[in-house]
Motif scaffolding. Structure first.
Motif, PDB file in Angstrom:
ATOM      1  N   TRP A   1      -1.679 -22.133  -9.846  1.00  0.00           N
ATOM      2  CA  TRP A   1      -2.902 -22.746  -9.312  1.00  0.00           C
ATOM      3  C   TRP A   1      -2.694 -23.069  -7.847  1.00  0.00           C
ATOM      4  O   TRP A   1      -1.785 -23.799  -7.484  1.00  0.00           O
TER       5      TRP A   1
ATOM      6  N   VAL B   1      -3.723 -25.174  -5.340  1.00  0.00           N
ATOM      7  CA  VAL B   1      -4.411 -26.447  -5.174  1.00  0.00           C
ATOM      8  C   VAL B   1      -5.179 -26.456  -3.861  1.00  0.00           C
ATOM      9  O   VAL B   1      -6.328 -26.894  -3.772  1.00  0.00           O
ATOM     10  N   ASN B   2      -4.535 -25.952  -2.824  1.00  0.00           N
ATOM     11  CA  ASN B   2      -5.167 -25.742  -1.523  1.00  0.00           C
ATOM     12  C   ASN B   2      -4.361 -24.690  -0.797  1.00  0.00           C
ATOM     13  O   ASN B   2      -3.457 -24.076  -1.373  1.00  0.00           O
TER      14      ASN B   2
END
Length: 983
Positions: free
Chosen positions: A639, A641-642
Motif C-alpha cells: 500500500w 500510503v503516499n
C-alpha cells in the motif's frame, strides 16, 4: 566484551569522527550547486526488473560501487557489516556459511546446497568464489532477506546475494588504481570500456592482490595465511536496435597462496579419570582410553589453549606394540625385547601447550591454497513489443579448489626411535629398509621423528544454467513475469587426512615389514590381507591408498522449474503480487566408502581380521537417487500510503533440497559392527510472514525502512562429524525478528547511515541430538571410552563394567575397555543381535552387548534441544556509519567512519558454554580526496582499528581427532593508501 570497553570504543570512534567534522571552520565547505541533499536512490533488480529500491516490497539492502568503496567492503565476506541480521564465516572444508536471519549453510556434504542463493548477474551458482575474491568493476550488490521462493526458487530459503557487474556501454571509459599497505600488501585494478562501433562495445577489467600472511608459524618462522589472487572479466555487448541486445561475459578468478582454510585448533586437555569407583588408574594409557582427548570448556578459557590427551590414541598404542624381534639398538643387548619403532606408552602431546595468540601456530607444514573459477554468461533481451519482453540467460561455470594444511597446527613430541643403528643377534649393523635416514619416511609427508598429520580438501565441479522469461510492462492494472529454468550441477569433493602413523601401521603390520622386507604391492587379487600404500608424494597422490583417509563424494544435481508472478494494481495505491514456482530436483550420489587401514578377505583361510574387503582403490556402492518436487511462492500486498511511504505484508514459502550423508568405512559387519546412522537427510521448508515499511521523510533527506518477520522452519539441516563423516540432521525451528535500516542526509556535506537487526531463533520442542562432546549428558552411571582403531567414534559404557575390568589385574585391560565400544578385540564369529557371542567379558564376570544394552547402541544419551537457539544467529547486529565531505573548488575530501557490533551467538545447536561465540565488534575509517574533473583520486583507510582478533565461528573435529576445535577469526588491522585515475 565488557560494556565499558564497548562504550570506550564507541567514544573513540565518535571522537575520531568529531575531530574530522570540526575542520569545516578552516575550509570552504559550500557544496556545488548540483550536490544533492536527498538520499540517493538505488535501482535494483530484486524482482528481475529494474525498480527503485523503495518500491520493492522485499527486505533488501543494495550497495553501489561507491557505497562499497566508502565502507571498504571489498568482498562478500564483509557484507555482514552493512546488512542487518547477517553473519559470515568460512567452514571447515571447501565452502562458507553466509547466514541471513539465523538461516545459513550448516549442512556439510557434497550433496548439500547453500540456503542463501549466491548469484552472479542473476545467475545462481551452487559453487562459487564470490566470498573469497574481491569485488571488481561492480555496479551494485543486492542482498535480499527472507525466502525468495518464486523468482529465485531453490536454495533461497534464507535469501539471495546478487552481484551485478558493470556492463559495456557506448562511451569510452578507463580506470586505473594502485594500492599499498601493511603486510606487504600490493593491490591493483584496471578497467577499460571501448565502443568498437555504434552498436558493439567491449569492456575489460582486471584486479590483483598480494599480501603477506596474517599469521605467524613459529616452528618454520614463516608468515602464513597470505593472499595472492587475481580476477579478470571480459564482456561484450551488441545492441543493433532498441528492441534487441545481447551481452556475453567471461569472468576468471584464480588464487595460489598460503591462505589458512581454518584458524588455530583449540583443546582443553581431558586427562581422563584418576580413579573409577574407588579403583585407582595409574596407567596413563588406560586413562587415555577413558579420555575424549579434549573436554568441552569455553573457547575463551585459558584451558582451551591446551593439547589433546594422546595417550589413548589407538594408532599410538598399536604402533608402539610393534617390535622387530632380534633387532637391538646395541650390538650386545641387555634385554631381548627387540627394537620398537615407536616408544611404548608415549603421548605425542605430553607436556605441550599452545600460545594464546590466535594468530600464531606451530607446524612443520605451511598451508597450500589454490582455487580457480570461471563463469561464462550469455544474456539475450528482445522486446517483442513495447510492453512485452523476452529474456534468455545462459550460464556455465567451472570451479576447482585445493587446500592443504597441518591437521592440528601444533608440533608433537618426538615419538619415532632412530632405526639407522640397529643390530641383529650377531651384532651386525642392519638398518631397516622402511626407515631410511633413521626414522620412518612417510611416502606423502616425508621423514620425521614426530607424529605428522596433514589434511587436503579439494573439489572439481561444473554447472550449466538456462533460464527463459517473459515479462510485461502493460499500461494497465495487470502485469506478469513468467519463466522456466534448468540447472545441472556435477561435483566431486575429496577430503583426505594423511598421517605418518597411518602409513607406518600399514607397512609394519600388514605389508611385510616385520620380515625386514620392502612392503609388498597390493592388488585386487592379493592373496593375503594387504593394505595398499600410495608411494607418491602428497602433491602427486594416485588416490588409491588405504594408508590415508579419503572421503570421496560424487554428486550430480539436476533441477528444473516453472514459475510466474502476477502484479495486480487493485487500485492506484494498492498492489497485489502473487507468485508460484514448481521445482523438480533430482540428486544422484555415487557413494565411495572410505578404506583407511582396511585389508582384504584372506585367501589363506585366516579370516578378515581388519574388517576390510578390498586391498586397493575405492569401489563405489550402489548409486543413491533422490527426487523431490516442491510448490513454493509468495503473496504480497503493498500500500502506497503516499508518495514517500509504502507498507507491505507478505507470506512466502521456501524450499531447499535434501541429500545424502557421506558413506562410512567399508567395514565387514561380521568383524566390526557400526552404530547405526542415517544415510540421507531431508529437504528444508520454511513458511515466512513478513511486514514492512519503506519511507522517506523531511523532503527526502531521511530514509527509514523497517521489517518484522516470523519463520516456521521445517527440517533445518545441521551437521556434525560422526564416524569420520559429516552427519547431517534435520531440526524444526522458529525464528522471528525486526530489522531497521536508515540513512540521514543531514546536509549536502554530512551523511549518517545505520542498520539494526533483532533476532530470536528457537528449536522446536522435542528435537534432540547426541552431543559428541557430552555423550553421557551427565549420567553418573555411564562413561565415555575410546574405541579400537577401525571404529571411528567414541562410545558410552556402564561404569560398573569398567570397574570390573579395572579390578582384574591383566595385561589385556586396554583391549577389554576397547571392546566395550563394540570393537574387534574378541574371537569367534560376531552377530550383534546375539548377546552370548560377546564371551570376551566372561573372564570379568559379565556379558555385555553394546548394541543392545547401551543407550542408542552406545552412541550416547540424547541432548534435549528444545528452545535452543540456531547456530550463527546472534540476538542482534548493529552498524552505524558517518561521512563528511569538504569542497575545495574542483576538489572534494571525504572522511568516513563505521562501527559494527554483533551479539553473542552459538556455533552448535547444543548451546553449551563450549558453543558460545562472544560478541565482537569492528571499527573502520577511510579518507579520500578526489578531483572529479580530472578523475584523480587519493585514498587511505584503516580496517579493524582496534586490531581485535575475534572468534566468529568454530568447528568440532571428529572423535578420533580427539574432539579438537578449529576456530575462525577476523582479519587483523589492515591499512592502506591508494591512488586512482578515471578517464
Amino acid at each position: 566484551m565488557a560494556t565499558s570497553v564497548v562504550h570506550a570504543r564507541l567514544a573513540a570512534t565518535v571522537s575520531l569522527l568529531a575531530l574530522s567534522l570540526g575542520a569545516p571552520a578552516l575550509a570552504q565547505t559550500t557544496p556545488p550547486a548540483e550536490q544533492a541533499t536527498t538520499v540517493e536512490d538505488i535501482i535494483v533488480t530484486a524482482q528481475k526488473r529494474e525498480e527503485s529500491i523503495q518500491d520493492v516490497p522485499v527486505a533488501i539492502s543494495a550497495f553501489s560501487a561507491e557505497n562499497l568503496d566508502a565502507m571498504k567492503i571489498e568482498g562478500g565476506s564483509e557484507l555482514l557489516r552493512a546488512v542487518p541480521n547477517v553473519s559470515f564465516s568460512k567452514n571447515n572444508f571447501s565452502m562458507y556459511n553466509f547466514s541471513i536471519r539465523g538461516i545459513g549453510t550448516k549442512a556439510i556434504s557434497a550433496a548439500s546446497d547453500p540456503a542463501v542463493a549466491v548469484s552472479f548477474n542473476n545467475s545462481p551458482l551452487i559453487r562459487n568464489r564470490l566470498f573469497e575474491q574481491e569485488y571488481l568493476d561492480v555496479n551494485r550488490v543486492e542482498v535480499l532477506r527472507g525466502p525468495q521462493g518464486t523468482l529465485y526458487g531453490r536454495n533461497a530459503t534464507a535469501g539471495v546475494v546478487n552481484m551485478i557487474p558493470n556492463m559495456p556501454g557506448p562511451d569510452f571509459e578507463a580506470f586505473l588504481k594502485a594500492e599499498t599497505g601493511n603486510y606487504g600488501s600490493m593491490r591493483g585494478q584496471m578497467m577499460v570500456n571501448i565502443p568498437l562501433t555504434d552498436t558493439l562495445w567491449l569492456r575489460a577489467a582486471a584486479g590483483l592482490t598480494k599480501r603477506e600472511g596474517f599469521d605467524h608459524n613459529t616452528f618454520n618462522d614463516t608468515r602464513v595465511n597470505g593472499r595472492d589472487l587475481y580476477s579478470t572479466r571480459l564482456s561484450a555487448a551488441w545492441e543493433p536496435s532498441d528492441r534487441f541486445n545481447v551481452n556475453l561475459i567471461w569472468e576468471h578468478f584464480g588464487e595460489d597462496d598460503n591462505r589458512s582454510r581454518t584458524g588455530k585448533q583449540l583443546c582443553a586437555t581431558d586427562a581422563g579419570p584418576s580413579s573409577v569407583g574407588g579403583i585407582a588408574v595409574t596407567s596413563e594409557t588406560l586413562r587415555g582410553r577413558m579420555s575424549q582427548g579434549c573436554r568441552p570448556v569455553s573457547l575463551y578459557d585459558d584451558a582451551a589453549y591446551g593439547v589433546p590427551n594422546g595417550a589413548g590414541m589407538s594408532q599410538i598404542y598399536l604402533g608402539s606394540a610393534f617390535s622387530l624381534v632380534g633387532m637391538f639398538t646395541t650390538p650386545l643387548p641387555a634385554t631381548r625385547k627387540g627394537f620398537t619403532f615407536i616408544t611404548p606408552d608415549v603421548d605425542p602431546y605430553a607436556g605441550l601447550t599452545q600460545s594464546r595468540n590466535l594468530r600464531e601456530i606451530s607446524t612443520s607444514y605451511d598451508p597450500i591454497f589454490r582455487a580457480e573459477n570461471d563463469i561464462f554468461q550469455l544474456n539475450i533481451n528482445y522486446d517483442i513489443s513495447d510492453s512485452l519482453k523476452f529474456i534468455s540467460q545462459t550460464a556455465y561455470s567451472e570451479d576447482s579448489y585445493y587446500s592443504s594444511q597441518d591437521y592440528t597446527r601444533y608440533v608433537t613430541n618426538e615419538i619415532f626411535n632412530d632405526s639407522s643403528k640397529i643390530y641383529n643377534r650377531q651384532g651386525v649393523l642392519t638398518p631397516h629398509p622402511m626407515t631410511p635416514g633413521g626414522f620412518y619416511n612417510d611416502p606423502q609427508l616425508g621423514l620425521s621423528n614426530r607424529m605428522l598429520s596433514v589434511d587436503l580438501s579439494k573439489s572439481e565441479n561444473n554447472q550449466i544454467y538456462q533460464e527463459f522469461r517473459l515479462q510485461s510492462s502493460f499500461d494497465s492494472r495487470f502485469n506478469f513475469n513468467v519463466g522456466a529454468n534448468y540447472m545441472k550441477f556435477k561435483t566431486q569433493d575429496d577430503y583426505y587426512v594423511f598421517s605418518n602413523l597411518f602409513s607406518f601401521l600399514a607397512e609394519a603390520y600388514y605389508n611385510g615389514a616385520s620380515s625386514n622386507r620392502i612392503p609388498i604391492e597390493c592388488t585386487s587379487t592379493s592373496s593375503i590381507e594387504c593394505i595398499y600404500v600410495d608411494p607418491n608424494r602428497l602433491s602427486d597422490i594416485n588416490g588409491d591408498g588405504h594408508n590415508y583417509f579419503r572421503s570421496k563424494n560424487q554428486v550430480e544435481t539436476e533441477s528444473w522449474a516453472i514459475f510466474g508472478e502476477a502484479y495486480v494494481d487493485v487500485r492506484d495505491d494498492l498492489k497485489l503480487t502473487v507468485g508460484l514456482r514448481y521445482t523438480d530436483d533430482t540428486k544422484v550420489t555415487t557413494p565411495y566408502p572410505s578404506q583407511l587401514l582396511l585389508g582384504v578377505w584372506s585367501l589363506l583361510g585366516y579370516g578378515p581380521s581388519s574388517g576390510g574387503k578390498v586391498s586397493r582403490g575405492y569401489p563405489a556402492d550402489e548409486i543413491v537417487k533422490q527426487n523431490w518436487d516442491a510448490l513454493t511462492g509468495r503473496a504480497v500486498i503493498d500500500w502506497k500510503v503516499n508518495d514517500d511511504l509504502m507498507v507491505y505484508a507478505s507470506y512466502s514459502r521456501g524450499y531447499k533440497g535434501g541429500g545424502t550423508n557421506p558413506p562410512r568405512a567399508d567395514i565387514d559387519p561380521t568383524v566390526i559392527q557400526y552404530m547405526p546412522l542415517a544415510s540421507t537427510f531431508d529437504p528444508e521448508y520454511v513458511n515466512a510472514i513478513e511486514i514492512g515499511a519503506k519511507g522517506q521523510y523531511f523532503d527526502g533527506r531521511v530514509r527509514l525502512n523497517a521489517t518484522a518477520f516470523y519463520y516456521d522452519y521445517k527440517d533445518y539441516q545441521v551437521s556434525q562429524i560422526v564416524d569420520r563423516i559429516s552427519l547431517n540432521e534435520n531440526f524444526d525451528a522458529k525464528s522471528m525478528g525486526l530489522e531497521l535500516e536508515g540513512v540521514y542526509q543531514v546536509t549536502p556535506n554530512f551523511r549518517l547511515d545505520a542498520n539494526f537487526g533483532l533476532l530470536k531463533t528457537k528449536i522446536d520442542s522435542g528435537e534432540k541430538s547426541i552431543d559428541v562432546m557430552n555423550r553421557t549428558q551427565g549420567n553418573p552411571d555411564w562413561m565415555v571410552l575410546r574405541p579400537w582403531l577401525q571404529v571411528p567414534s567414541n562410545c558410552i559404557a556402564p561404569k560398573k563394567y569398567v570397574e570390573k575390568i579395572l579390578s582384574v589385574p591383566s595385561t589385556n585391560q586396554w583391549n577389554a575397555l576397547t571392546a566395550l565400544c563394540g570393537g574387534s578385540a574378541r574371537s569367534g564369529s560376531f552377530t550383534p543381535d546375539i548377546t552370548t557371542n560377546f564371551k570376551f567379558y566372561e573372564q570379568y564376570g559379565f556379558t555385555y552387548n553394546p548394541f543392545k544394552d547401551a543407550e542408542n547402541a552406545g552412541k550416547g544419551f540424547y541432548a534435549d534441544l528444545s528452545g535452543n537457539e540456531l547456530p550463527n544467529a546472534p540476538r542482534w547486529t548493529a552498524n552505524i556509519g558517518a561521512q563528511y565531505t569538504w569542497f575545495y573548488g574542483a576538489w572534494e575530501a571525504t572522511i568516513r567512519a563505521d562501527y559494527y557490533k554483533q551479539a553473542n551467538s552459538y556455533f552448535r545447536v547444543y548451546n553449551t558454554e563450549y558453543d558460545r561465540i562472544r560478541s565482537w565488534d569492528n571499527a573502520n575509517v577511510s579518507v579520500s580526496i578526489e578531483n572529479a574533473s580530472t578523475g584523480l583520486r587519493f585514498g587511505a583507510y584503516v580496517k579493524n582499528i582496534f586490531n581485535d582478533t575475534s572468534i566468529v565461528d568454530a568447528f568440532t573435529n571428529s572423535d578420533d581427532s580427539m574432539l579438537t576445535t578449529n576456530v575462525f577469526v577476523t582479519d587483523p588491522r589492515l591499512f592502506g593508501v591508494n591512488i586512482s585515475k578515471s578517464f
